[in-house]
Structure formats: structure tokens, C-alpha cells
Design a protein around this motif. Structure first.
Motif, PDB file in Angstrom:
ATOM      1  N   ILE A 136       0.832  -1.202   0.000  1.00 54.18           N
ATOM      2  CA  ILE A 136       0.000   0.000   0.000  1.00 54.18           C
ATOM      3  C   ILE A 136       0.869   1.255   0.000  1.00 54.18           C
ATOM      4  CG2 ILE A 136      -1.609   1.359   1.397  1.00 54.18           C
ATOM      5  CD1 ILE A 136      -2.899  -1.282   2.246  1.00 54.18           C
ATOM      6  N   LYS A 137       1.911   1.270   0.806  1.00 54.66           N
ATOM      7  CA  LYS A 137       2.808   2.423   0.845  1.00 54.66           C
ATOM      8  C   LYS A 137       3.467   2.653  -0.507  1.00 54.66           C
ATOM      9  CE  LYS A 137       6.493   4.588   3.514  1.00 54.66           C
ATOM     10  NZ  LYS A 137       7.186   5.139   2.327  1.00 54.66           N
ATOM     11  N   ALA A 138       3.846   1.570  -1.171  1.00 50.39           N
ATOM     12  CA  ALA A 138       4.465   1.693  -2.490  1.00 50.39           C
ATOM     13  C   ALA A 138       3.491   2.308  -3.490  1.00 50.39           C
ATOM     14  CB  ALA A 138       4.942   0.333  -2.981  1.00 50.39           C
ATOM     15  N   MET A 139       2.209   1.924  -3.398  1.00 45.32           N
ATOM     16  CA  MET A 139       1.213   2.500  -4.301  1.00 45.32           C
ATOM     17  C   MET A 139       0.970   3.974  -4.000  1.00 45.32           C
ATOM     18  SD  MET A 139      -1.618  -0.483  -5.040  1.00 45.32           S
ATOM     19  CE  MET A 139      -1.926  -0.910  -3.317  1.00 45.32           C
ATOM     20  N   MET A 140       1.012   4.340  -2.727  1.00 45.51           N
ATOM     21  CA  MET A 140       0.887   5.752  -2.379  1.00 45.51           C
ATOM     22  C   MET A 140       2.079   6.544  -2.901  1.00 45.51           C
ATOM     23  SD  MET A 140      -0.585   5.790   1.525  1.00 45.51           S
ATOM     24  CE  MET A 140      -2.114   4.973   1.986  1.00 45.51           C
ATOM     25  N   ASP A 141       3.270   6.012  -2.656  1.00 48.76           N
ATOM     26  CA  ASP A 141       4.484   6.702  -3.097  1.00 48.76           C
ATOM     27  C   ASP A 141       4.545   6.814  -4.616  1.00 48.76           C
ATOM     28  OD1 ASP A 141       5.217   6.904  -0.449  1.00 48.76           O
ATOM     29  OD2 ASP A 141       6.620   5.212  -0.508  1.00 48.76           O
ATOM     30  N   GLY A 142       3.994   5.804  -5.301  1.00 47.58           N
ATOM     31  CA  GLY A 142       4.032   5.805  -6.763  1.00 47.58           C
ATOM     32  C   GLY A 142       2.894   6.565  -7.413  1.00 47.58           C
ATOM     33  N   GLY A 143       1.965   7.081  -6.604  1.00 45.93           N
ATOM     34  CA  GLY A 143       0.862   7.858  -7.155  1.00 45.93           C
ATOM     35  C   GLY A 143      -0.311   7.030  -7.650  1.00 45.93           C
ATOM     36  N   ASP A 144      -0.288   5.720  -7.398  1.00 47.20           N
ATOM     37  CA  ASP A 144      -1.412   4.875  -7.828  1.00 47.20           C
ATOM     38  C   ASP A 144      -2.657   5.144  -6.991  1.00 47.20           C
ATOM     39  OD1 ASP A 144      -0.147   3.210  -9.926  1.00 47.20           O
ATOM     40  OD2 ASP A 144       1.107   2.535  -8.267  1.00 47.20           O
ATOM     41  N   PRO A 156      -4.172   7.819   5.478  1.00 50.01           N
ATOM     42  CA  PRO A 156      -3.556   7.329   6.722  1.00 50.01           C
ATOM     43  C   PRO A 156      -3.124   5.866   6.520  1.00 50.01           C
ATOM     44  CG  PRO A 156      -5.593   8.502   7.189  1.00 50.01           C
ATOM     45  CD  PRO A 156      -5.535   8.323   5.702  1.00 50.01           C
ATOM     46  N   LEU A 157      -1.842   5.622   6.584  1.00 47.08           N
ATOM     47  CA  LEU A 157      -1.318   4.309   6.189  1.00 47.08           C
ATOM     48  C   LEU A 157      -1.850   3.183   7.066  1.00 47.08           C
ATOM     49  CD1 LEU A 157       0.516   2.634   4.397  1.00 47.08           C
ATOM     50  CD2 LEU A 157       2.426   3.175   5.928  1.00 47.08           C
ATOM     51  N   GLU A 158      -1.845   3.378   8.371  1.00 45.61           N
ATOM     52  CA  GLU A 158      -2.282   2.296   9.252  1.00 45.61           C
ATOM     53  C   GLU A 158      -3.766   1.979   9.050  1.00 45.61           C
ATOM     54  OE1 GLU A 158      -2.516   1.001  13.978  1.00 45.61           O
ATOM     55  OE2 GLU A 158      -1.612   2.916  13.419  1.00 45.61           O
ATOM     56  N   THR A 159      -4.574   3.025   8.941  1.00 51.92           N
ATOM     57  CA  THR A 159      -6.006   2.814   8.748  1.00 51.92           C
ATOM     58  C   THR A 159      -6.279   2.096   7.435  1.00 51.92           C
ATOM     59  OG1 THR A 159      -6.539   4.798  10.016  1.00 51.92           O
ATOM     60  CG2 THR A 159      -8.248   3.966   8.530  1.00 51.92           C
ATOM     61  N   THR A 162      -4.199   0.219   5.706  1.00 49.75           N
ATOM     62  CA  THR A 162      -3.668  -1.142   5.765  1.00 49.75           C
ATOM     63  C   THR A 162      -4.611  -2.069   6.531  1.00 49.75           C
ATOM     64  OG1 THR A 162      -1.395  -0.307   5.702  1.00 49.75           O
ATOM     65  CG2 THR A 162      -1.705  -2.565   6.454  1.00 49.75           C
ATOM     66  N   ARG A 163      -5.156  -1.583   7.641  1.00 47.01           N
ATOM     67  CA  ARG A 163      -6.033  -2.433   8.443  1.00 47.01           C
ATOM     68  C   ARG A 163      -7.334  -2.732   7.702  1.00 47.01           C
ATOM     69  NH1 ARG A 163      -4.327  -4.084  12.959  1.00 47.01           N
ATOM     70  NH2 ARG A 163      -2.644  -3.035  14.066  1.00 47.01           N
ATOM     71  N   LEU A 164      -7.851  -1.769   6.954  1.00 43.62           N
ATOM     72  CA  LEU A 164      -9.063  -2.019   6.184  1.00 43.62           C
ATOM     73  C   LEU A 164      -8.811  -3.058   5.093  1.00 43.62           C
ATOM     74  CD1 LEU A 164     -10.538   1.577   5.844  1.00 43.62           C
ATOM     75  CD2 LEU A 164     -11.580  -0.361   7.021  1.00 43.62           C
ATOM     76  N   VAL A 165      -7.715  -2.914   4.369  1.00 37.07           N
ATOM     77  CA  VAL A 165      -7.381  -3.876   3.317  1.00 37.07           C
ATOM     78  C   VAL A 165      -7.074  -5.239   3.928  1.00 37.07           C
ATOM     79  CG1 VAL A 165      -5.745  -4.443   1.480  1.00 37.07           C
ATOM     80  CG2 VAL A 165      -6.558  -2.094   1.744  1.00 37.07           C
ATOM     81  N   PHE A 166      -6.354  -5.239   5.036  1.00 33.76           N
ATOM     82  CA  PHE A 166      -6.036  -6.486   5.732  1.00 33.76           C
ATOM     83  C   PHE A 166      -7.316  -7.218   6.130  1.00 33.76           C
ATOM     84  CE2 PHE A 166      -4.838  -8.850   9.613  1.00 33.76           C
ATOM     85  CZ  PHE A 166      -3.767  -9.577   9.127  1.00 33.76           C
ATOM     86  N   GLY A 167      -8.311  -6.449   6.597  1.00 32.19           N
ATOM     87  CA  GLY A 167      -9.588  -7.052   6.959  1.00 32.19           C
ATOM     88  C   GLY A 167     -10.317  -7.628   5.765  1.00 32.19           C
ATOM     89  N   MET A 168     -10.266  -6.933   4.625  1.00 32.15           N
ATOM     90  CA  MET A 168     -10.906  -7.450   3.413  1.00 32.15           C
ATOM     91  C   MET A 168     -10.256  -8.751   2.961  1.00 32.15           C
ATOM     92  SD  MET A 168     -11.855  -4.234   0.922  1.00 32.15           S
ATOM     93  CE  MET A 168     -10.180  -3.645   0.762  1.00 32.15           C
ATOM     94  N   LEU A 169      -8.933  -8.802   3.055  1.00 38.81           N
ATOM     95  CA  LEU A 169      -8.228 -10.019   2.665  1.00 38.81           C
ATOM     96  C   LEU A 169      -8.591 -11.181   3.573  1.00 38.81           C
ATOM     97  CD1 LEU A 169      -4.698  -8.492   1.923  1.00 38.81           C
ATOM     98  CD2 LEU A 169      -6.422  -9.213   0.256  1.00 38.81           C
ATOM     99  N   GLY A 170      -8.754 -10.893   4.863  1.00 40.91           N
ATOM    100  CA  GLY A 170      -9.160 -11.940   5.791  1.00 40.91           C
ATOM    101  C   GLY A 170     -10.550 -12.471   5.486  1.00 40.91           C
ATOM    102  N   THR A 171     -11.451 -11.568   5.136  1.00 44.67           N
ATOM    103  CA  THR A 171     -12.802 -11.983   4.761  1.00 44.67           C
ATOM    104  C   THR A 171     -12.766 -12.861   3.522  1.00 44.67           C
ATOM    105  OG1 THR A 171     -13.772  -9.972   5.696  1.00 44.67           O
ATOM    106  CG2 THR A 171     -15.079 -11.161   4.047  1.00 44.67           C
ATOM    107  N   ALA A 172     -11.964 -12.474   2.539  1.00 39.88           N
ATOM    108  CA  ALA A 172     -11.839 -13.257   1.315  1.00 39.88           C
ATOM    109  C   ALA A 172     -11.237 -14.623   1.597  1.00 39.88           C
ATOM    110  CB  ALA A 172     -10.989 -12.504   0.301  1.00 39.88           C
ATOM    111  N   GLY A 173     -10.204 -14.645   2.431  1.00 40.76           N
ATOM    112  CA  GLY A 173      -9.559 -15.918   2.756  1.00 40.76           C
ATOM    113  C   GLY A 173     -10.494 -16.879   3.431  1.00 40.76           C
ATOM    114  N   MET A 174     -11.268 -16.397   4.380  1.00 39.02           N
ATOM    115  CA  MET A 174     -12.209 -17.255   5.089  1.00 39.02           C
ATOM    116  C   MET A 174     -13.291 -17.779   4.145  1.00 39.02           C
ATOM    117  SD  MET A 174     -12.655 -18.452   8.199  1.00 39.02           S
ATOM    118  CE  MET A 174     -11.921 -17.278   9.361  1.00 39.02           C
ATOM    119  N   ALA A 175     -13.804 -16.891   3.291  1.00 38.44           N
ATOM    120  CA  ALA A 175     -14.868 -17.300   2.368  1.00 38.44           C
ATOM    121  C   ALA A 175     -14.374 -18.351   1.379  1.00 38.44           C
ATOM    122  CB  ALA A 175     -15.390 -16.076   1.612  1.00 38.44           C
ATOM    123  N   LEU A 176     -13.169 -18.181   0.865  1.00 42.61           N
ATOM    124  CA  LEU A 176     -12.628 -19.139  -0.098  1.00 42.61           C
ATOM    125  C   LEU A 176     -12.344 -20.481   0.562  1.00 42.61           C
ATOM    126  CD1 LEU A 176     -10.247 -16.787  -2.109  1.00 42.61           C
ATOM    127  CD2 LEU A 176     -12.316 -17.896  -2.965  1.00 42.61           C
TER     128      LEU A 176
END
Length: 203
Positions: free
Chosen positions: A140-148, A153-156, A158-172
Motif C-alpha cells: 500500500i505504501k508503495a502504491m501511495m508513493d508511486g501515485g497509484d 492514513p497508512l495504518e487505517t 492497511t487495516r481495512l485492506v487487511f480485513g478485506m483479505l481476511g474476509t476473502a480468505g475465510m470465504a474461499l
């Protein structure tokens, strides 16, 4: 000092690796509660004592299996990201590998279904952060630094994306083999679209 390992050390390491492989199969097939140490030892023609020589008990053996699977998954995801030429495709590549691993029946059952039971919910959550949070934050930081994506807020973020990945992992992990390809594509598309929504605004 010589770095050549003795035959005893080589045998000990081989035995430990064999126990981990056998335990991985048993935990994936029977779950943590249904896998017996006697059966794991018998699978490699060893005794129960051989397990206790390397691991404190069943929980410790499970945790070692869990750590091995998560280490491999994060290494594969990081390697996929490193092969990309820019931050955005790096994140997409890492996401694809992660979702693919979650579709694997062994990884899915042990990491997403059995680990919360065997390790306890809080310890499992802490372990997931230990293995995956840093890589998510880095991408995520790399995408911010690269303008993507716009600075957030990096921590916020990251935690939101981390939570989405966890939801996806559990569902799969819980999905049937028939549904996994469809769900993987859906989660990849939705997570990608949500991330792209953080991109630079067009005035």
C-alpha cells in the motif's frame, strides 16, 4: 568452525520435516481435533516419542505447520510482487497469489478453519498480523508513493485492506471446490475496484 552437519543433525532435521509433512496431511484431512499424534508418527514409521523430541505437544506441532504454511504463502506473494515492474501490478500479483493459496484445500482448512480453534482466536489474529500485515502495508505504501492511490492514513488503510483479505480468505476456505474459481475472481475484482477508488481524482 566446521559448518558441516553431523549425521545425527541431518537425521533430526529430516525427521522433523517428515513429521511436519505428515501432520499437515492429517490436520488438513481430519482437523486439529481429529488428528492423533499416534497416527502422525505412524505415517513416517516413528514413535510418539519422536514427536515430543521435536515439539512440546499437539498444539506446538500444529503451530509449526501453520507457521510453515503462512511463511510459504507470504514468500510466494512477495516474490510475485517483486517480479512486477510497478507498485500497482505488484499489488495485483500478490493478491492473486494470496487468493490462489486460499483456494488450496490444505492451506484453506489449516490456516482459516482450524487455526482459530487450535491457536485460539486472539493468538490466531496476532499470528496473521505477524505474517501478512507487513507485506500489505509495504504494498500500500508503495502504491501511495508511486501515485497509484492518493495519500491516506497508512495504518487505517492497511487495516481495512487487511480485513478485506481476511474476509476473502475465510470465504474461499469455506467454499466448495465448484464455487472457488468464481469466488476468487469476484473477490479479486471487488478488492481491485475498491483499491482503485483510492486513486487520484480526476478534476
Amino acid at each position: 568452525m566446521s559448518t558441516v552437519k553431523s549425521r545425527r543433525e541431518q537425521y533430526s532435521e529430516a525427521t522433523r520435516a517428515a513429521l511436519l509433512a505428515a501432520a499437515t496431511r492429517r490436520f488438513a484431512e481430519h482437523g486439529f481435533a481429529g488428528a492423533a499424534l499416534e497416527d502422525i508418527a505412524a505415517d513416517i514409521q516413528a514413535t510418539r516419542g519422536a514427536i515430543y523430541h521435536h515439539f512440546a505437544g499437539k498444539s506446538a506441532l500444529f503451530e509449526a505447520v501453520f507457521q510453515q504454511l503462512e511463511t510459504e504463502a507470504m514468500e510466494l506473494s512477495a516474490a510475485a510482487a517483486a517480479r512486477a515492474e510497478a507498485p500497482w501490478p505488484a499489488a495485483i500479483a500478490a493478491l492473486d497469489v494470496f487468493l490462489d493459496r486460499c483456494c488450496d484445500p490444505v492451506y484453506g482448512r489449516i490456516v482459516w478453519q482450524e487455526a482459530p480453534i487450535a491457536l485460539g482466536w486472539l493468538r490466531w489474529q496476532a499470528a496473521e498480523e505477524q505474517f501478512a500485515y507487513g507485506l500489505v502495508e509495504q504494498l500500500i505504501k508503495a502504491m501511495m508513493d508511486g501515485g497509484d492511490i492518493e495519500p491516506q492514513p497508512l495504518e487505517t488503510t492497511t487495516r481495512l485492506v487487511f480485513g478485506m483479505l481476511g474476509t476473502a480468505g475465510m470465504a474461499l476456505a469455506e467454499a466448495s471446490d465448484v464455487d472457488k474459481p468464481r469466488l476468487k475472481a469476484e473477490y479479486a475484482a471487488v478488492i481491485g475496484r475498491m483499491a482503485s477508488g483510492l486513486g487520484p481524482r480526476v478534476s
